[in-house]
Scaffold this active site. Sequence first.
Site, PDB file in Angstrom:
ATOM      1  N   VAL A  46       3.959  36.181 -20.138  1.00  0.00           N
ATOM      2  CA  VAL A  46       3.922  37.498 -19.483  1.00  0.00           C
ATOM      3  C   VAL A  46       4.189  37.349 -17.987  1.00  0.00           C
ATOM      4  O   VAL A  46       4.875  38.175 -17.387  1.00  0.00           O
ATOM      5  CB  VAL A  46       2.564  38.206 -19.731  1.00  0.00           C
ATOM      6  CG1 VAL A  46       2.481  39.521 -18.975  1.00  0.00           C
ATOM      7  CG2 VAL A  46       2.353  38.443 -21.220  1.00  0.00           C
ATOM      8  N   CYS A  47       3.683  36.277 -17.390  1.00  0.00           N
ATOM      9  CA  CYS A  47       3.766  36.091 -15.929  1.00  0.00           C
ATOM     10  C   CYS A  47       5.193  36.188 -15.389  1.00  0.00           C
ATOM     11  O   CYS A  47       5.421  36.912 -14.416  1.00  0.00           O
ATOM     12  CB  CYS A  47       3.122  34.770 -15.524  1.00  0.00           C
ATOM     13  SG  CYS A  47       1.386  34.643 -16.004  1.00  0.00           S
ATOM     14  N   PRO A  48       6.192  35.512 -15.973  1.00  0.00           N
ATOM     15  CA  PRO A  48       7.526  35.625 -15.388  1.00  0.00           C
ATOM     16  C   PRO A  48       8.110  37.028 -15.492  1.00  0.00           C
ATOM     17  O   PRO A  48       8.883  37.438 -14.622  1.00  0.00           O
ATOM     18  CB  PRO A  48       8.364  34.605 -16.163  1.00  0.00           C
ATOM     19  CG  PRO A  48       7.604  34.310 -17.401  1.00  0.00           C
ATOM     20  CD  PRO A  48       6.161  34.548 -17.076  1.00  0.00           C
TER      21      PRO A  48
END
Length: 187
Positions: A46-48
Site C-alpha cells: 500500500v505504501c508505494p
Amino acid sequence: MSLLNTEILPFKATAFHNGDFVEVTEQDLKGKWSVVFFYPADFTFVCPTELGDLADEYEEFKRLGVEIYSVSTDTHFTHKAWHETSDTIAKLQYPMIGDPTGRISRNFQVMIEEDGLAERGTFVINPEGQIKIIELNDGGVGRDASELLRKVKAAQYIAAHPGEVCPAKWKEGAETLSPSLDLVGKI
C-alpha cells in the site's frame, strides 16, 4: 491525550531528498505549512501507492506553500535504495525521513511498538509548528492525496479567516460558515 493543536516535539533525523542525505529537524517544519506522512515500511504494498499519489499532487502542495515529509522506521539508506529501484518511488521529490530509532513515530504517537513500524498517520502542521489535522488509517487502508489537499486548503482558509469554519465537503472557493447564535438549529 490528543496531539491536535499541540506543538511538534523536537527531533533530528536524516532524510533522503533529491539524491542527497539531508538533516531534518522540527525547526524545518516551522515557518510554513507541512504534512508529515507516516507509513509502515519501504518495499511494501500500500505504501508505494500512497507515496506515488502524493508525488502526483506534490506541485499543488508546493503551490499552497506546503512541504511534505514522508516518514517510516526504515533508514535513509533504505529510502535511497527504494528510490533507485522503484519507478513509483523515483517520482518523489519530497524528503523521505528515516526514523530507525522510532523517536519521530513516538513523538507523533504512531509507533507500533511490537512491530517497530509506524501506523499510517497523516499530520498537517501550521507555520507555528502546531498540529492542525490528524488522520490515522488501518494498515490496509490507503490514503488519498486529493482529499488531503482539500483538508490542507480548509485548514489554511480558517487560519486566514478567523471566525469562519469550513463545512463538510468544503472545496476552495465554496461558501463557509460564520458560527453564531443565529445559526443554531438552522443548518
